[in-house]
Design a protein around this motif. Structure first.
Motif, mmCIF file in Angstrom:
data_model
loop_
_atom_site.group_PDB
_atom_site.id
_atom_site.type_symbol
_atom_site.label_atom_id
_atom_site.label_comp_id
_atom_site.label_asym_id
_atom_site.label_seq_id
_atom_site.Cartn_x
_atom_site.Cartn_y
_atom_site.Cartn_z
ATOM 1 N N PHE A 121 0.827 -1.205 0.000
ATOM 2 C CA PHE A 121 0.000 0.000 0.000
ATOM 3 C C PHE A 121 0.860 1.252 0.000
ATOM 4 O O PHE A 121 0.528 2.261 -0.628
ATOM 5 N N THR A 122 1.977 1.194 0.720
ATOM 6 C CA THR A 122 2.836 2.375 0.816
ATOM 7 C C THR A 122 3.548 2.653 -0.502
ATOM 8 O O THR A 122 3.601 3.799 -0.976
ATOM 9 N N THR A 123 4.146 1.605 -1.094
ATOM 10 C CA THR A 123 4.896 1.785 -2.343
ATOM 11 C C THR A 123 4.013 1.867 -3.567
ATOM 12 O O THR A 123 4.476 2.291 -4.629
ATOM 13 N N LYS A 124 2.733 1.445 -3.432
ATOM 14 C CA LYS A 124 1.784 1.452 -4.555
ATOM 15 C C LYS A 124 2.296 0.641 -5.740
ATOM 16 O O LYS A 124 2.100 1.002 -6.895
ATOM 17 N N VAL A 125 3.003 -0.456 -5.417
ATOM 18 C CA VAL A 125 3.501 -1.354 -6.450
ATOM 19 C C VAL A 125 2.590 -2.575 -6.494
ATOM 20 O O VAL A 125 2.404 -3.264 -5.481
ATOM 21 N N ILE A 126 2.000 -2.817 -7.635
ATOM 22 C CA ILE A 126 1.104 -3.963 -7.800
ATOM 23 C C ILE A 126 1.931 -5.141 -8.311
ATOM 24 O O ILE A 126 2.491 -5.096 -9.407
ATOM 25 N N GLU A 127 2.035 -6.182 -7.500
ATOM 26 C CA GLU A 127 2.796 -7.365 -7.870
ATOM 27 C C GLU A 127 1.855 -8.449 -8.362
ATOM 28 O O GLU A 127 0.763 -8.637 -7.829
ATOM 29 N N LYS A 128 2.342 -9.171 -9.372
ATOM 30 C CA LYS A 128 1.539 -10.269 -9.905
ATOM 31 C C LYS A 128 1.337 -11.364 -8.872
ATOM 32 O O LYS A 128 0.305 -12.045 -8.855
ATOM 33 N N SER A 129 2.306 -11.521 -7.978
ATOM 34 C CA SER A 129 2.210 -12.577 -6.971
ATOM 35 C C SER A 129 1.103 -12.311 -5.962
ATOM 36 O O SER A 129 0.629 -13.238 -5.299
ATOM 37 N N SER A 130 0.673 -11.049 -5.831
ATOM 38 C CA SER A 130 -0.372 -10.742 -4.855
ATOM 39 C C SER A 130 -1.724 -11.304 -5.247
ATOM 40 O O SER A 130 -2.642 -11.355 -4.427
ATOM 41 N N GLU A 131 -1.868 -11.720 -6.500
ATOM 42 C CA GLU A 131 -3.133 -12.307 -6.955
ATOM 43 C C GLU A 131 -3.291 -13.760 -6.542
ATOM 44 O O GLU A 131 -4.361 -14.335 -6.720
ATOM 45 N N LEU A 132 -2.232 -14.377 -6.003
ATOM 46 C CA LEU A 132 -2.266 -15.795 -5.618
ATOM 47 C C LEU A 132 -2.499 -15.888 -4.119
ATOM 48 O O LEU A 132 -1.665 -15.466 -3.320
ATOM 49 N N ASP A 133 -3.651 -16.461 -3.722
ATOM 50 C CA ASP A 133 -3.991 -16.532 -2.302
ATOM 51 C C ASP A 133 -3.387 -17.775 -1.664
ATOM 52 O O ASP A 133 -2.695 -18.568 -2.307
ATOM 53 N N HIS A 134 -3.676 -17.959 -0.366
ATOM 54 C CA HIS A 134 -3.091 -19.091 0.355
ATOM 55 C C HIS A 134 -3.699 -20.427 -0.071
ATOM 56 O O HIS A 134 -3.076 -21.468 0.105
ATOM 57 N N ILE A 135 -4.906 -20.411 -0.609
ATOM 58 C CA ILE A 135 -5.485 -21.668 -1.126
ATOM 59 C C ILE A 135 -4.715 -22.133 -2.349
ATOM 60 O O ILE A 135 -4.430 -23.328 -2.520
ATOM 61 N N TRP A 136 -4.315 -21.207 -3.206
ATOM 62 C CA TRP A 136 -3.515 -21.588 -4.386
ATOM 63 C C TRP A 136 -2.152 -22.128 -3.954
ATOM 64 O O TRP A 136 -1.616 -23.052 -4.570
ATOM 65 N N VAL A 137 -1.588 -21.591 -2.884
ATOM 66 C CA VAL A 137 -0.272 -22.047 -2.425
ATOM 67 C C VAL A 137 -0.334 -23.513 -2.010
ATOM 68 O O VAL A 137 0.601 -24.281 -2.255
ATOM 69 N N LYS A 169 6.576 -15.116 -14.391
ATOM 70 C CA LYS A 169 5.838 -13.953 -13.917
ATOM 71 C C LYS A 169 4.638 -14.362 -13.073
ATOM 72 O O LYS A 169 3.559 -13.789 -13.171
ATOM 73 N N PHE A 170 4.847 -15.370 -12.241
ATOM 74 C CA PHE A 170 3.845 -15.854 -11.290
ATOM 75 C C PHE A 170 2.533 -16.213 -11.981
ATOM 76 O O PHE A 170 1.446 -15.922 -11.486
ATOM 77 N N ASN A 171 2.690 -16.869 -13.122
ATOM 78 C CA ASN A 171 1.520 -17.423 -13.789
ATOM 79 C C ASN A 171 1.017 -18.621 -12.984
ATOM 80 O O ASN A 171 1.766 -19.573 -12.760
ATOM 81 N N PRO A 172 -0.220 -18.616 -12.504
ATOM 82 C CA PRO A 172 -0.672 -19.715 -11.630
ATOM 83 C C PRO A 172 -0.735 -21.059 -12.325
ATOM 84 O O PRO A 172 -0.771 -22.091 -11.651
ATOM 85 N N ASN A 173 -0.754 -21.075 -13.641
ATOM 86 C CA ASN A 173 -0.867 -22.332 -14.398
ATOM 87 C C ASN A 173 0.404 -22.646 -15.179
ATOM 88 O O ASN A 173 0.344 -23.294 -16.218
ATOM 89 N N CYS A 174 1.558 -22.207 -14.651
ATOM 90 C CA CYS A 174 2.798 -22.403 -15.407
ATOM 91 C C CYS A 174 3.321 -23.841 -15.311
ATOM 92 O O CYS A 174 4.057 -24.296 -16.189
ATOM 93 N N LEU A 175 2.974 -24.571 -14.268
ATOM 94 C CA LEU A 175 3.465 -25.936 -14.110
ATOM 95 C C LEU A 175 2.595 -26.906 -14.899
ATOM 96 O O LEU A 175 1.363 -26.810 -14.882
ATOM 97 N N ARG A 176 3.264 -27.863 -15.546
ATOM 98 C CA ARG A 176 2.562 -28.849 -16.368
ATOM 99 C C ARG A 176 2.352 -30.123 -15.552
ATOM 100 O O ARG A 176 3.302 -30.693 -15.033
#
Length: 614
Positions: free
Chosen positions: A358-374, A433-440
């Motif tokens: 929130f402070t840096t206002k940097v939107i990271e692609k990894s922030s779209e992956l929640d703990h259920i996806w992990v 780039k933290f693509n959630p479906n990158c693994l085959r």
């Protein structure tokens, strides 16, 4: 008579010749041994008697002529030698009668010896017969033993055939079991998804119940306040003078909202229509605008954001402490632990990372992956045994790239191999780039996959490859091992020997291990095989084992000051540090050496990464 005497003399002389020559003879009837010297003396006496019986010299001359010249010469020489002996031993001479008696005594002794020897021969013959019978008995035993050995060999051959047939059946059952386990893994994945959904539903249910309780409380307060206001207004103003959004009405517009209105009726208001719709401005503001700075968020907005972020268990203490968003922005991790009761260090880290975003206002692609996806990601990289710890710590995609060695130890990940597995898996996420479906997860149509494709293989895809290279019976051993394509390609210490250890292939099965090494070299390519070999032969190389543990670093008193001075964005201890200077090789983005530095301080993979080509 002369002819008889001549025949007797001839026979005597022949026997004397035999005696002189050293030959022995036997009588016609008994086989008893006769002393030759005694026989010669007897024949000499017989010759003397014959000569004495011939009185005329003509007869003696005729008898003498019948003796051969050789025989006569031998007798003459013998008589002359006897005369010489008699001359030298005249003092000890003995008569013929005495010699004869002595010879007779010798004969008796000889006969006694012969009898003794005969008894001994008979005894030896008895022993020989006993030995022959024993030999025959042993021969029978040998034949029976050979027959038993032959039967044992036949039995052993039949057992070997049965063993081969059983091994074939076991192989078939193992293949069938592997297929069933593969199907079961699909079912387990679905079950895991269902469990995740159930957990989410439980969380949502708890939220709804909490919101319902708050709704009932606020409605009671609102009702009491409304009654009080109406009473006050009715005492001050008459009803005719009251405004119209204030006059009493008999309409039942929101009667169903009253908690005392009775049972549920179809067509009325639904209390569970949506938790966001029941939030009051004081508690949760549904109109949270992301364009508004976080420091200006209200208490309700902050609490709603915390609940959406998976930290809803700290809402009660947060309401009592937080005034607005600035309270969290200016707080320290110690404040989170003291004021919010946030004892879990990973929860504090999760909150701190979100506030930094929130402070840096940097939107990271990894922030779209929640703990259920992990948790699903842990399944893909072959580490499902840590899902509960990661889920409890609410580790999400943003936290993955900021995980440290101590964080993994807090999550009970102590194996060095599992640390490397997570490190390589995070690098693969960075590269994609933290693509959630990158693994085959399933094999494609490729016949010979390239290293750039293998690096994206999941743990299940590696097991499918093992089945394809005729190692299906060992494929289930990779579950929970942390082996995936990124670890195989990116870790230089991971070789075919490491894979054989993880598959539990016995060292004595050299042909099977050689087959695995050939298939492994074909999978990673000749260049990677050569570089892994060179890396293994380097000075100071420490082989990668399946039992090595990672121990936390012990800090001395002089190092605590460095910890206080360290900035939050320093990445020296990150398991896979973030570096802006990424490398791109043949279309595959790669991090520099800092991102792939091994756990051993004496080894560096800089050269390995820079030389690697896909």
């Amino acid at each position: 008579m002369a002819s008889n005497a001549s025949h007797v003399l001839e026979a005597a002389l022949e026997q004397m010749d035999d005696i002189i020559a050293g030959r022995t003879f036997y009588c016609a009837d008994p086989p008893a041994r006769v002393d030759p010297a005694l026989k010669a003396l007897q024949l000499t006496e017989a010759l003397r008697a014959v000569l004495e019986g011939q009185r005329s010299e003509e007869e003696q001359e005729a008898l003498r002529k019948q003796v051969s010249t050789d025989t006569a010469n031998v007798i003459v020489k013998w008589l002359e030698r006897e005369d010489e002996v008699n001359l030298h031993s005249s003092g000890n001479s003995e008569s013929y009668q005495q010699r004869l008696s002595r010879l007779e005594g010798d004969k008796e002794s000889l006969v006694l010896q012969v009898s003794v020897l005969t008894d001994q021969v008979e005894a030896q013959g008895a022993k020989i017969s006993d030995l022959q019978s024993s030999l025959v008995e042993h021969q029978h035993k040998l034949e029976s033993t050979e027959e038993m050995l032959q039967q044992e060999l036949l039995h052993r051959t039949s057992l070997e055939n049965q063993k081969l047939s059983l091994m074939g059946e076991v192989s078939y059952l193992k293949i069938k079991l592997a297929d069933m386990e593969g199907k079961q893994s699909h079912g387990a994945e679905r079950q895991h998804k269902a469990e995740g959904l159930i957990k989410e539903l439980k969380i949502l249910k708890d939220k709804v119940e909490h919101l319902e309780d708050q709704k009932i409380q606020y409605e009671k307060k609102l009702k009491a306040t409304k009654v009080k206001d109406e009473c006050t207004i009715s005492h001050v103003y008459p009803e005719s003078l009251l405004p119209y959004r204030l006059r009493r009405t008999q309409s039942g517009g929101l009667q169903a909202a009253d908690p005392d209105a009775g049972q549920f009726t179809r067509g009325g208001l639904r209390a569970t229509a949506g938790p966001r719709l029941t939030r009051t401005p004081e508690s949760y503001d549904s109109s949270r605008d992301m364009n508004i700075p976080f420091s200006q968020w209200t208490k309700g907005q902050v609490c709603g954001w915390l609940e959406d972020y998976g930290l809803g268990q700290y809402l009660n203490l947060t309401r009592q402490w937080v005034e607005n968003g600035q309270t969290l922005l200016s707080a320290t991790p110690q404040d989170f632990e003291k004021e919010m009761g946030m004892k879990n260090p990973l929860h504090r880290k999760k909150l701190q990372l979100a506030l930094n975003a929130f402070t840096t206002k940097v939107i990271e692609k990894s922030s779209e992956l929640d703990h259920i996806w992990v948790t699903r990601w842990l399944d893909d990289i072959g580490l499902p045994q840590y899902k509960d710890q990661f889920h409890e710590a609410r580790v999400d995609g943003r936290m993955i790239q900021y995980l440290t060695v101590n964080d993994l130890l807090t999550l009970k990940v102590t194996s060095q191999l599992h640390h490397l597995s997570i490190k390589c898996a995070i690098h693969v996420l960075h590269a994609n780039k933290f693509n959630p479906n990158c693994l085959r997860r399933r094999p494609g149509e490729e016949r010979q996959p390239s290293p750039s494709e293998v690096v994206q293989w999941s743990n299940h895809r590696v097991m499918e490859w093992l089945r394809a290279v005729d190692l299906a019976e060992y494929a289930p051993n990779l579950r929970g091992s942390g082996v995936h394509g990124g670890l195989i390609i990116l870790e230089p210490r991971f070789s075919s020997e490491t894979l054989a250890l993880l598959l539990n292939i016995p060292p004595q099965k050299t042909l099977l291990r050689r087959h695995l090494a050939t298939a492994f070299s074909a999978l990673v390519g000749t260049q990677a095989t050569q570089e892994k070999r060179e890396y293994g032969n380097a000075t100071g190389h420490v082989p990668l084992t399946t039992t090595a543990k990672v121990k936390p670093k012990k800090l001395g008193f002089t190092q605590f000051s460095h910890l206080r001075k360290r900035k939050p964005d320093e990445s020296a201890d990150y398991i896979c540090p973030i570096d802006s200077g990424t490398l791109t090789v043949n279309g595959i983005s790669r991090l520099p050496s800092a991102a792939l530095r091994g756990l051993s301080p004496n080894l560096d993979r800089h050269d390995f990464v820079n030389k690697w080509k896909f």
